[in-house]
Motif scaffolding. Structure first.
Motif: not given
Length: 434
Positions: A79-83, A92-93, A358-361, A365-367
């Motif tokens: 979720x953080x990555x998606x946001x 987000x940071x 995918x997009x990097x965020x 985030x998945x990783x």
């Protein structure tokens, strides 16, 4: 008007500095609790819970509290990555660092085990926003995926973030070990002395959040949407699941190692200062090996060949830990394990980032969620195994066996094929034109 990050931009020194500081602070906040965690459990539950007379109580809660911190990112890292893909990296940071600061303070003043568990879960949840978002910012700004120079800069940027985390992990346990020694001498004091480094880490997190807000550009958004980067019906490119699984396995080994080392130190009655020294040695070993692997002397495409040997060396180091007791031998063994883990984790993160559609965020985030799942399983398993008399060494041996299997599985890592390169170039060109 927002500006796309995709393209031949390069991260500024100020931006890189605050990203490194953010990674350092998060690692500091995690590492600072490790040497004092058994004593915190004893202080919070020892006088009130009759089951504490059972020595396995401490071991179980030490493992579970460590697992609590690293379990939260499994649910929220994605979720953080998606946001961060939607609203930008900077907010987000900042949110992650400020939440991390508050929950550190809550953990420091926990009046009981339940509050400590809640504090550590929330602490891990906010920490999950920081490093993946910092890596995504570097992946978006460092030169693009279609140039060798940009690829080298991205690889070294990932290495610098990892080294900043290692530096934080180096300082954290030393502060925690010092605080534990102070608690031993000043146990009658009203306030627990180990709260002091917690508040220090909390203050540093606030400072890092301010640095991020003022140093990172606020008008940059990721240039390619998730849909634009999806190359087909499956969201996973060939070999991506293998990389994510290996990242989770490596993290499980590291989690079992950290908790096992903490409880092995208690078993050998070496004291918290000695444990702090061992964790500091781990950090130095990681720092040195990453300085070599991510130097200009090693090309990114060649670095992938180091993953399988690193898994094998890590397995050997874990296997010998239950058989040794002397400080010198322990320091050598933990250095071997730490150096191997220091090679594996950032290389897998880099390679996932390099091949993803995918997009990097979102991808990082998945990783991060995969890594957190591995850390949680490894930490909890080590705590459980140490809780059974006669099976204390089984945590290290089980982790060693899994690392050996991972070494075999990592012999066939995905390559950056021409089709993937062409896709990434097309995405970059489409983003610039838009």
């Amino acid at each position: 008007m927002s500006v796309s990050m995709q393209g031949p931009l390069a991260v500024s020194r100020w931006s890189l500095g605050v990203l490194l500081a953010s990674a350092f602070v998060v690692a500091l906040g995690y590492g600072i609790v490790l040497p004092v965690l058994p004593m915190m459990v004893e202080r919070l539950a020892g006088s009130a819970d009759p089951t504490f007379a059972d020595p396995t109580f401490n071991a179980r809660h030490t493992g579970f509290l460590t697992a609590a911190y690293v379990t939260a990112p499994v649910a929220v890292a994605f979720l953080w990555g998606r946001w961060s893909d939607s609203i930008g990296r900077r907010p987000v940071l900042v949110a992650g660092l400020l939440g991390f600061a508050v929950t550190l303070a809550v953990s420091a003043l926990a009046p009981g085990l339940l509050v400590l568990y809640v504090g550590r879960i929330l602490n891990g949840g906010f920490a999950a926003a920081v490093v993946p978002t910092a890596l995504a910012f570097i992946a978006d700004t460092e030169g693009g995926a279609d140039t060798e120079a940009g690829d080298d800069r991205r690889t070294r940027g990932f290495g610098w973030i990892s080294m900043a985390s290692i530096a934080g992990f180096l300082v954290g346990p030393m502060l925690g070990g010092l605080a534990a020694e102070l608690e031993f001498d000043l146990g009658a004091a009203a306030a627990p002395p180990q709260a002091v480094p917690f508040f220090l880490a909390s203050g540093l997190a606030v400072a890092a959040a301010l640095g991020v807000w003022f140093a990172l550009p606020g008008n940059l958004l990721p240039g390619a949407s998730v849909e634009a980067r999806n190359r087909g019906p499956s969201m996973f490119v060939p070999g991506e699941l293998r990389l994510l699984a290996l990242a989770a396995v490596a993290a499980a080994g590291l989690g079992a190692f950290e908790v096992g080392l903490t409880l092995r130190n208690v078993e050998l009655a070496m004291g918290p200062a000695t444990l702090g020294l061992m964790f500091a040695t781990c950090s130095v070993a990681m720092f040195v090996v990453q300085g070599l692997v991510f130097s200009p002397l090693v090309k990114p495409a060649a670095a992938r060949l180091l993953v399988a040997p690193a898994f094998l060396v890590m397995a050997i180091g874990l296997a010998v830990l239950p058989t040794i007791a002397g400080l010198g031998k322990m320091l050598f063994a933990v250095s071997v394990v730490a150096a191997s883990a220091g090679v594996i984790s950032p290389l897998l993160a880099y390679w996932v980032s390099r091949i993803t559609a995918r997009s990097q965020g979102m991808e990082l985030g998945i990783q991060s969620a995969a890594v957190s799942l591995g850390l949680s399983v490894g930490s909890a398993a080590a705590g459980l195994l140490f809780g059974f008399r006669g099976l204390e060494g089984a945590a290290f041996l089980a982790a060693a066996a899994v690392m050996g299997l991972a070494a075999i599985a990592s012999l066939k890592l995905p390559r950056l094929t021409a089709s993937v390169t062409a896709n990434l170039r097309a995405v970059s060109a489409r983003s610039v034109s838009e």
